[in-house]
Scaffold this motif. Structure first.
Motif, PDB file in Angstrom:
ATOM      1  N   GLU A 189      -6.079  -1.191  -4.727  1.00 40.27           N
ATOM      2  CA  GLU A 189      -6.432  -2.641  -4.742  1.00 40.27           C
ATOM      3  C   GLU A 189      -5.322  -3.381  -4.014  1.00 40.27           C
ATOM      4  OE1 GLU A 189      -6.242  -3.987  -8.774  1.00 40.27           O
ATOM      5  OE2 GLU A 189      -8.105  -2.599  -9.551  1.00 40.27           O
ATOM      6  N   ARG A 190      -4.147  -2.585  -3.934  1.00 45.58           N
ATOM      7  CA  ARG A 190      -3.249  -3.202  -3.100  1.00 45.58           C
ATOM      8  C   ARG A 190      -3.404  -3.312  -1.588  1.00 45.58           C
ATOM      9  NH1 ARG A 190       1.244   0.007  -2.790  1.00 45.58           N
ATOM     10  NH2 ARG A 190       2.963  -1.538  -3.038  1.00 45.58           N
TER      11      ARG A 190
ATOM     12  N   TYR B 288     -10.038  -4.111   4.570  1.00 47.18           N
ATOM     13  CA  TYR B 288      -9.903  -2.870   4.985  1.00 47.18           C
ATOM     14  C   TYR B 288     -10.582  -1.630   3.742  1.00 47.18           C
ATOM     15  CZ  TYR B 288      -6.793  -5.060   8.300  1.00 47.18           C
ATOM     16  OH  TYR B 288      -6.248  -5.516   9.190  1.00 47.18           O
ATOM     17  N   HIS B 289     -10.902  -2.309   2.907  1.00 48.81           N
ATOM     18  CA  HIS B 289     -11.735  -1.317   1.574  1.00 48.81           C
ATOM     19  C   HIS B 289     -12.708  -0.451   2.428  1.00 48.81           C
ATOM     20  CE1 HIS B 289      -9.788  -2.842  -2.313  1.00 48.81           C
ATOM     21  NE2 HIS B 289      -8.966  -2.982  -1.412  1.00 48.81           N
TER      22      HIS B 289
ATOM     23  N   SER C 184      -3.528   7.432  10.807  1.00 50.38           N
ATOM     24  CA  SER C 184      -2.174   7.407  10.630  1.00 50.38           C
ATOM     25  C   SER C 184      -1.903   6.263   9.915  1.00 50.38           C
ATOM     26  CB  SER C 184      -1.239   7.139  11.963  1.00 50.38           C
ATOM     27  OG  SER C 184      -1.790   6.082  12.746  1.00 50.38           O
ATOM     28  N   ALA C 185      -2.480   5.018  10.005  1.00 51.79           N
ATOM     29  CA  ALA C 185      -2.353   3.893   9.203  1.00 51.79           C
ATOM     30  C   ALA C 185      -3.147   4.182   7.754  1.00 51.79           C
ATOM     31  CB  ALA C 185      -3.461   2.839   9.695  1.00 51.79           C
ATOM     32  N   LEU C 186      -3.921   5.027   7.604  1.00 54.56           N
ATOM     33  CA  LEU C 186      -4.423   5.527   6.204  1.00 54.56           C
ATOM     34  C   LEU C 186      -3.401   6.046   5.517  1.00 54.56           C
ATOM     35  CD1 LEU C 186      -6.861   5.708   4.180  1.00 54.56           C
ATOM     36  CD2 LEU C 186      -7.171   7.838   5.091  1.00 54.56           C
ATOM     37  N   VAL C 187      -2.566   6.931   6.088  1.00 52.36           N
ATOM     38  CA  VAL C 187      -1.600   7.602   5.286  1.00 52.36           C
ATOM     39  C   VAL C 187      -0.277   6.904   5.083  1.00 52.36           C
ATOM     40  CG1 VAL C 187       0.185   9.718   5.428  1.00 52.36           C
ATOM     41  CG2 VAL C 187      -2.161   9.922   6.340  1.00 52.36           C
ATOM     42  N   ARG C 188       0.126   5.854   6.124  1.00 52.25           N
ATOM     43  CA  ARG C 188       0.857   4.806   5.957  1.00 52.25           C
ATOM     44  C   ARG C 188       0.879   3.872   4.859  1.00 52.25           C
ATOM     45  NH1 ARG C 188       1.111   3.696  10.777  1.00 52.25           N
ATOM     46  NH2 ARG C 188      -0.291   1.928  10.957  1.00 52.25           N
ATOM     47  N   ASN C 189      -0.514   3.466   4.469  1.00 57.99           N
ATOM     48  CA  ASN C 189      -0.589   2.715   3.441  1.00 57.99           C
ATOM     49  C   ASN C 189      -0.867   3.114   2.154  1.00 57.99           C
ATOM     50  OD1 ASN C 189      -1.227  -0.437   4.514  1.00 57.99           O
ATOM     51  ND2 ASN C 189      -2.067   0.830   5.966  1.00 57.99           N
TER      52      ASN C 189
END
Length: 376
Positions: free
Chosen positions: A289-290, A295-296, A332-337
């Motif tokens: 949820e955060r 982007y969900h 990389s954005a997925l892992v970062r978030n």
């Protein structure tokens, strides 16, 4: 020897050893079992619920025994890896470990392979005898094998056959000891339960009646969140964990995520307001949820690809799949978030789920529309 296949899954990419000062009572019990050469219980079974910290204990045990020169090999089962969720390469992986940790066994393992070039097509018990038990007969000192998360072996018949093979092996070699962990599992219990040669430690890692369990989580939370939350709020978080280490460690990673635009105080308020203490599904829901709502869709598409992959994907692999599918997303954005639940291995660059409870949560979401709608 190079003909023996091994499982590429690296346990160190998702599991760590125990934080100094934690799990000391449990580890002392395990050290006593390992060092007791007069014991008639060569199998130690650490059995506890998901997220209680079994793999962390197994990592600490393996590291300690490696330093002492008694570790023969280790195999960490994982439902997130096709190879590491079956026993097909179990014996060959342990055999390669034997040669690595105990070089004097190299000619004996190599000789076994040379005498039986088709050994990998043999039954599991025959592989275990040929590649592990027989070579170990040439070793005089104690040898310990570590088998973690046996319940994550997907096939019930494979779990049963492996436990039977292990039981046979320790009877054939008095110097061999097996340390294994699993969740409560009727298949494993059906074989190990009646045996007098095993020592079982059950429900010890999460039971709040054991003060050291809460004490261990207290040490972890205070060290992880010092300077992020006040002492009083850290204590409330400890109480909310209800003795479940994976809840506490995941919550700490969420709260210490400096890439998040959501203040730690806001996340803390959500955590302590959860209805059920130690509810890991509620924590995973909060983590997703955060992420900004827009982007969900792409986030869930990327998670679905990671979940469906035959083996863990690298960030480049995932980006290539997304590109060919016409999906605008960044691995990389997925892992970062989602760093609190995903990790990228520094060596292989593979994206790994930090804990099997997340894999199970995502599968429930994908197979149960009610759960999926609630969490989206």
């Amino acid at each position: 020897m190079l003909q023996l296949p091994i499982v590429a899954f690296a346990a160190s990419s998702v599991h760590r050893t125990c934080l100094k000062g934690t799990r000391e009572t449990v580890l002392q019990t395990i050290w006593h079992w390992a060092d007791d050469d007069t014991s008639e219980k060569p199998i130690f079974w650490l059995c506890d619920i998901a997220g209680s910290g079994k793999s962390t204990v197994a990592m600490s045990a393996a590291e300690s025994w490696q330093e002492k020169g008694v570790l023969g090999g280790r195999f960490f089962f994982s439902i997130s890896s096709n190879e590491a969720s079956t026993t097909e390469k179990f014996c060959s992986t342990i055999a390669r470990d034997l040669v690595h940790h105990i070089p004097e066994l190299a000619p004996h393992v190599a000789g076994a392979v040379k005498r039986n070039l088709s050994v990998m097509r043999s039954s599991l018990d025959e592989q275990f005898k040929t590649l592990i038990t027989d070579p170990l007969l040439c070793r005089q000192g104690r040898v310990i094998l570590v088998v973690d998360a046996l319940d994550e072996c997907k096939s019930a018949s494979q779990r049963r056959k492996l436990v039977e093979a292990v039981s046979t092996a320790v009877r054939a070699n008095k110097n061999l000891k097996i340390f294994m962990t699993s969740r409560p599992d009727p298949v494993i219990d059906a074989v190990l339960g009646p045996l007098s040669i095993k020592s079982k430690l059950e429900d010890r890692l999460h039971d709040v009646r054991h003060s050291d369990n809460i004490g261990d989580i207290t040490i972890y939370v205070h060290q992880s969140l010092d300077g992020i939350l006040s002492k009083e709020k850290r204590q409330k978080l400890i109480d909310k964990s209800n003795g479940l280490f994976i809840w506490a460690s995941t919550a700490c990673r969420v709260l210490s995520d400096y890439t998040s635009l959501i203040p730690a105080e806001s996340t803390y308020n959500r955590l302590v307001s959860m209805d059920q203490a130690g509810a890991i599904d509620d924590l995973y829901s909060l983590i997703f949820e955060r992420v900004a709502f827009e982007y969900h869709a792409v986030m869930y598409q990327m998670l679905a690809l990671l979940l469906a992959a035959f083996e863990p994907l690298t960030a480049d692999d995932l980006d290539d799949i997304l590109k060919h599918a016409g999906v605008e997303g960044s691995a990389s954005a997925l892992v970062r978030n989602l760093g609190s639940v995903l990790t990228e291995d520094g060596t292989t660059k593979q994206i790994q789920f930090r804990h099997p409870t997340l894999v199970e949560y995502l599968r429930r979401c994908s197979s149960n529309p009610t759960v999926e709608a609630h969490n989206k």
